[in-house]
Design a protein around this motif. Structure first.
Motif, short mmCIF file in Angstrom:
data_model
loop_
_atom_site.label_atom_id
_atom_site.label_comp_id
_atom_site.label_asym_id
_atom_site.label_seq_id
_atom_site.Cartn_x
_atom_site.Cartn_y
_atom_site.Cartn_z
N ILE A 93 0.84 -1.20 0.00
CA ILE A 93 0.00 0.00 0.00
C ILE A 93 0.88 1.25 0.00
O ILE A 93 0.58 2.25 -0.68
CB ILE A 93 -0.95 -0.01 1.20
CG1 ILE A 93 -1.96 -1.16 1.06
CG2 ILE A 93 -1.68 1.32 1.35
CD1 ILE A 93 -2.85 -1.36 2.27
N GLY A 94 1.99 1.18 0.74
CA GLY A 94 2.94 2.29 0.74
C GLY A 94 3.51 2.54 -0.64
O GLY A 94 3.67 3.69 -1.07
N LEU A 97 0.99 4.38 -2.72
CA LEU A 97 0.94 5.82 -2.40
C LEU A 97 2.13 6.56 -2.99
O LEU A 97 1.97 7.64 -3.57
CB LEU A 97 0.89 5.99 -0.88
CG LEU A 97 -0.36 5.48 -0.17
CD1 LEU A 97 -0.21 5.61 1.35
CD2 LEU A 97 -1.60 6.25 -0.65
N GLU A 100 1.86 7.00 -6.57
CA GLU A 100 0.65 7.77 -6.90
C GLU A 100 -0.36 6.93 -7.70
O GLU A 100 -0.92 7.37 -8.70
CB GLU A 100 1.02 9.03 -7.68
CG GLU A 100 1.91 9.97 -6.88
CD GLU A 100 2.28 11.23 -7.66
OE1 GLU A 100 2.08 11.24 -8.89
OE2 GLU A 100 2.77 12.18 -7.03
N THR A 106 -3.84 0.14 -6.72
CA THR A 106 -3.15 -0.35 -5.52
C THR A 106 -3.66 -1.73 -5.12
O THR A 106 -2.88 -2.60 -4.72
CB THR A 106 -3.33 0.64 -4.36
OG1 THR A 106 -2.82 1.92 -4.74
CG2 THR A 106 -2.58 0.16 -3.12
#
Length: 257
Positions: A93-94, A97, A100, A106
């Motif tokens: 998930i990081g 992020l 973007e 994701t």
């Protein structure tokens, strides 16, 4: 996981006791505990994760104790696997992020990383190492000693955890900030490729320790030979300006498109 003995069907207590240690019985016990979180020892699993960085030999010393007390080398508690899966999900998930990505992208990346990169590749590597160790590394192939498949899987998980932390967590802070390793700058790909060198080096070393800990295996030093290729590839990448992190980011984006 493979049985270390071949019980006879004679109906005596020793035979029934041996049956409880068959591969099927061990696998059933392990999978059943996946559904009972209260039975898992997460504190001990966290202890193992810490020592995989600081003193991995201590982790494999515990595998010896398990063999003496429970007559199996492989873990019978899935707590380590559960915590590793959580780490993998959070770090993925990081990545989403940092790169973007949208929510759907994701989620796609998470499914790819968990089911293909972790589970699929893990099963493949574990099976390959299980076959190689039983085929070529046994001291006395004629005796009733063999490497449990579950132990090979545990060795892979042990080695995969530091790699995951370095490449999927620590590296996140450098991709778009600090030295910006996702770039064509020399400092960027130098730092990024060095992190890859450390991560893969950890994987190879912890894998070696895992098989070297088994007293019935010999010539396990051959598992350290890939270090020479790793070092050569690292020097070549720095000389030619290859950026492994940039390639990983591109690959992740390409997967979810």
């Amino acid at each position: 996981m493979l049985p270390t003995t071949s019980p006879q069907s004679n109906g005596d207590p020793s035979s029934r006791d041996a049956a409880r240690h068959t591969a099927g019985a061990k696998r059933y016990k392990y999978l059943r505990r996946l559904l009972h979180f209260r039975q898992m020892d997460f504190e001990f699993a966290l202890w193992q994760m810490l020592y995989l960085f600081t003193s991995p030999q201590r982790v494999y010393r515990n595998f010896h104790y398990r063999k003496q007390t429970k007559d199996q080398w492989a873990r019978d508690d899935p707590a380590f696997l559960v915590l590793l899966s959580i780490w993998l999900c959070v770090s993925t998930i990081g990545f989403g992020l940092v790169l973007e990505m949208g929510v759907v992208e994701t989620l796609k990346l998470l499914l790819w990383v968990v089911f293909v990169d972790c589970i699929g590749v893990g099963l493949l590597i574990s099976t390959l190492m299980w076959f190689i160790s039983n085929k070529y590394l046994l001291k006395h192939p004629s005796r009733s000693f063999d490497v449990e498949w579950g132990y090979s899987f545990d060795v892979h998980l042990n080695a995969f955890y530091p790699l995951l932390v370095i490449l999927h967590f620590l590296q996140l802070f450098f991709i778009n900030h600090l030295v910006v390793i996702n770039s064509d700058w020399f400092l960027g790909y130098f730092v990024g490729n060095t992190l890859w060198l450390i991560a893969i080096g950890y994987y190879l070393y912890i894998t070696f320790l895992g098989y070297n800990a088994l007293p019935f295996l010999s010539n396990t030093v051959v598992l350290l030979y890939p270090f020479a290729l790793l070092g050569l590839l690292y020097l070549l990448s720095i000389s030619l300006g290859w950026n492994f992190t940039q390639g990983l980011c591109w690959f992740y984006k390409y997967r979810v498109q």
